[in-house]
Enzyme design. Structure first.
Site, PDB file in Angstrom:
ATOM      1  N   CYS A   1       6.154  -0.389   7.370  1.00 16.92           N
ATOM      2  CA  CYS A   1       5.801   0.818   6.626  1.00 16.92           C
ATOM      3  C   CYS A   1       6.986   1.252   5.779  1.00 16.92           C
ATOM      4  O   CYS A   1       8.117   1.274   6.264  1.00 16.92           O
ATOM      5  CB  CYS A   1       5.418   1.933   7.605  1.00 16.92           C
ATOM      6  SG  CYS A   1       4.939   3.459   6.788  1.00 16.92           S
ATOM      7  N   LEU A   2       6.715   1.620   4.539  1.00 17.00           N
ATOM      8  CA  LEU A   2       7.791   2.069   3.644  1.00 17.00           C
ATOM      9  C   LEU A   2       8.447   3.351   4.166  1.00 17.00           C
ATOM     10  O   LEU A   2       9.582   3.644   3.819  1.00 17.00           O
ATOM     11  CB  LEU A   2       7.240   2.308   2.228  1.00 17.00           C
ATOM     12  CG  LEU A   2       6.752   1.050   1.486  1.00 17.00           C
ATOM     13  CD1 LEU A   2       6.109   1.441   0.155  1.00 17.00           C
ATOM     14  CD2 LEU A   2       7.877   0.051   1.263  1.00 17.00           C
TER      15      LEU A   2
ATOM     16  N   GLY B   1       0.840  -1.196   0.000  1.00 18.61           N
ATOM     17  CA  GLY B   1       0.000   0.000   0.000  1.00 18.61           C
ATOM     18  C   GLY B   1       0.868   1.235   0.000  1.00 18.61           C
ATOM     19  O   GLY B   1       2.067   1.163   0.285  1.00 18.61           O
TER      20      GLY B   1
ATOM     21  N   GLN C   1       2.988  10.036   1.618  1.00 17.41           N
ATOM     22  CA  GLN C   1       4.295   9.380   1.759  1.00 17.41           C
ATOM     23  C   GLN C   1       5.234   9.771   0.621  1.00 17.41           C
ATOM     24  O   GLN C   1       6.451   9.612   0.733  1.00 17.41           O
ATOM     25  CB  GLN C   1       4.139   7.852   1.739  1.00 17.41           C
ATOM     26  CG  GLN C   1       3.537   7.281   3.003  1.00 17.41           C
ATOM     27  CD  GLN C   1       3.447   5.778   2.924  1.00 17.41           C
ATOM     28  OE1 GLN C   1       2.492   5.226   2.358  1.00 17.41           O
ATOM     29  NE2 GLN C   1       4.446   5.085   3.457  1.00 17.41           N
TER      30      GLN C   1
ATOM     31  N   HIS D   1      -4.243   1.505   7.940  1.00 16.01           N
ATOM     32  CA  HIS D   1      -2.857   2.018   7.937  1.00 16.01           C
ATOM     33  C   HIS D   1      -2.714   3.198   6.958  1.00 16.01           C
ATOM     34  O   HIS D   1      -2.132   4.225   7.298  1.00 16.01           O
ATOM     35  CB  HIS D   1      -1.920   0.859   7.557  1.00 16.01           C
ATOM     36  CG  HIS D   1      -0.465   1.195   7.426  1.00 16.01           C
ATOM     37  ND1 HIS D   1       0.499   0.677   8.260  1.00 16.01           N
ATOM     38  CD2 HIS D   1       0.205   1.974   6.539  1.00 16.01           C
ATOM     39  CE1 HIS D   1       1.696   1.136   7.902  1.00 16.01           C
ATOM     40  NE2 HIS D   1       1.554   1.917   6.850  1.00 16.01           N
ATOM     41  N   GLU D   2      -3.299   3.063   5.770  1.00 16.56           N
ATOM     42  CA  GLU D   2      -3.155   4.115   4.745  1.00 16.56           C
ATOM     43  C   GLU D   2      -3.970   5.366   5.092  1.00 16.56           C
ATOM     44  O   GLU D   2      -3.504   6.489   4.873  1.00 16.56           O
ATOM     45  CB  GLU D   2      -3.568   3.593   3.358  1.00 16.56           C
ATOM     46  CG  GLU D   2      -2.816   2.372   2.848  1.00 16.56           C
ATOM     47  CD  GLU D   2      -1.310   2.446   2.947  1.00 16.56           C
ATOM     48  OE1 GLU D   2      -0.755   3.561   3.052  1.00 16.56           O
ATOM     49  OE2 GLU D   2      -0.674   1.388   2.948  1.00 16.56           O
TER      50      GLU D   2
ATOM     51  N   HIS E   1      -2.114   7.418   7.456  1.00 16.66           N
ATOM     52  CA  HIS E   1      -1.117   8.263   6.781  1.00 16.66           C
ATOM     53  C   HIS E   1      -1.744   9.578   6.309  1.00 16.66           C
ATOM     54  O   HIS E   1      -1.171  10.651   6.493  1.00 16.66           O
ATOM     55  CB  HIS E   1      -0.543   7.565   5.544  1.00 16.66           C
ATOM     56  CG  HIS E   1       0.625   6.663   5.818  1.00 16.66           C
ATOM     57  ND1 HIS E   1       1.790   7.098   6.395  1.00 16.66           N
ATOM     58  CD2 HIS E   1       0.807   5.340   5.558  1.00 16.66           C
ATOM     59  CE1 HIS E   1       2.642   6.078   6.487  1.00 16.66           C
ATOM     60  NE2 HIS E   1       2.070   4.996   5.983  1.00 16.66           N
TER      61      HIS E   1
HETATM   62  O1  GNR Z   1       4.102  -2.689   2.578  1.00 13.45           O
HETATM   63  C1  GNR Z   1       3.437  -2.526   3.613  1.00 13.45           C
HETATM   64  N1  GNR Z   1       3.104  -3.616   4.362  1.00 13.45           N
HETATM   65  C2  GNR Z   1       2.210  -3.560   5.407  1.00 13.45           C
HETATM   66  C3  GNR Z   1       2.157  -4.671   6.255  1.00 13.45           C
HETATM   67  C4  GNR Z   1       1.272  -4.689   7.302  1.00 13.45           C
HETATM   68  C5  GNR Z   1       0.433  -3.619   7.511  1.00 13.45           C
HETATM   69  C6  GNR Z   1       0.478  -2.513   6.690  1.00 13.45           C
HETATM   70  C7  GNR Z   1       1.358  -2.495   5.634  1.00 13.45           C
HETATM   71  S1  GNR Z   1       1.408  -1.127   4.573  1.00 13.45           S
HETATM   72  C8  GNR Z   1       3.051  -1.172   4.039  1.00 13.45           C
HETATM   73  C9  GNR Z   1       3.279  -0.123   2.953  1.00 13.45           C
HETATM   74  C10 GNR Z   1       3.098   1.244   3.541  1.00 13.45           C
HETATM   75  O2  GNR Z   1       3.915   1.788   4.230  1.00 13.45           O
HETATM   76  N2  GNR Z   1       1.970   1.830   3.324  1.00 13.45           N
HETATM   77  O3  GNR Z   1       1.726   3.034   3.862  1.00 13.45           O
HETATM   78 NI    NI Z   2       2.915   3.065   5.708  1.00  9.06          NI
END
Ligand code: GNR
Ligand code: NI
Length: 184
Positions: free
Chosen positions: A91-92, A46, A51, A133-134, A137
């Site tokens: 998270c990236l 995601g 980001q 999660h997104e 952000h």
């Molecule tokens: O790549 C991602 N893996 C992930 C694993 C578990 C819960 C959420 C994520 S999102 C993350 C990519 C990212 O940072 N998205 O904002």
């Molecule tokens: Ni993230």
């Protein structure tokens, strides 16, 4: 298409609240396509627009095994949160760190597609985790904000140390080149 640079914690731009998309234009679709390319290149499931320093409410997701089911969610909103479940997250924007976060198990959410259709769905599992999660952000929130203060401080120290180490190795390389030039 192009890949975009992903911002890393503690970059303050990750703390901004992204603004709603007012109108779906070719520019918005172009941003979403570049976000998908960036997400695939970085190996994420995601990515939220802020980001990559685009302060608009756009997220892209692909949780499929073969990375061939891209989702583009514009102005996504959570309508209902139900139950609780813990899962490991990464998270990236926080490279090389993974930890368990508790979130709602089931969610109802609404979003607009690039074809300007508004859709409401209910999901659970990884997709529910990823959408929460997104959307966090887009509101300037990171998964590490849910950690205990102790864990967060340890992580902050680790990142600070890595930053200093990075500077050191760059400087010593420069030093070596300078000494080399004197010798030659
Ligand atoms: O790549 C991602 N893996 C992930 C694993 C578990 C819960 C959420 C994520 S999102 C993350 C990519 C990212 O940072 N998205 O904002
Ligand atoms: Ni993230």
């Amino acid at each position: 298409m192009a890949t975009l640079k992903v911002l890393h914690f503690p970059d303050e731009r990750l703390r901004l609240k992204a603004a709603p998309v007012e109108e779906i234009t070719p520019k918005i679709s172009g941003i979403a396509d570049n976000m998908l390319e960036t997400m695939y290149a970085e190996g994420g499931i995601g990515l939220a627009a802020n980001q990559v320093n685009i302060q608009k409410r756009i997220i892209v997701i692909d949780i499929s095994e073969h990375k061939n089911e891209p989702l583009i969610l514009i102005n996504p909103e959570i309508l209902k949160l139900e139950g609780k479940e813990e899962s490991q997250e990464g998270c990236l924007s926080v490279p090389d760190y993974f930890d368990v976060v508790q979130r709602a198990k089931n969610i109802e959410y609404r979003y607009t597609t690039p074809k300007n259709k508004t859709i409401t769905k209910t999901v659970d599992g990884l997709l529910a985790v990823c959408i929460q999660h997104e959307i966090d952000h887009l509101n300037g929130k990171l998964f590490i904000d849910y950690l205990s203060p102790l864990k967060r401080n340890r992580l902050k120290k680790r990142i600070h140390k890595q930053k200093i180490e990075g500077h050191r190795s760059k400087n010593s390389e420069q030093l070596n080149n300078e000494s080399l030039n004197k010798i030659l």
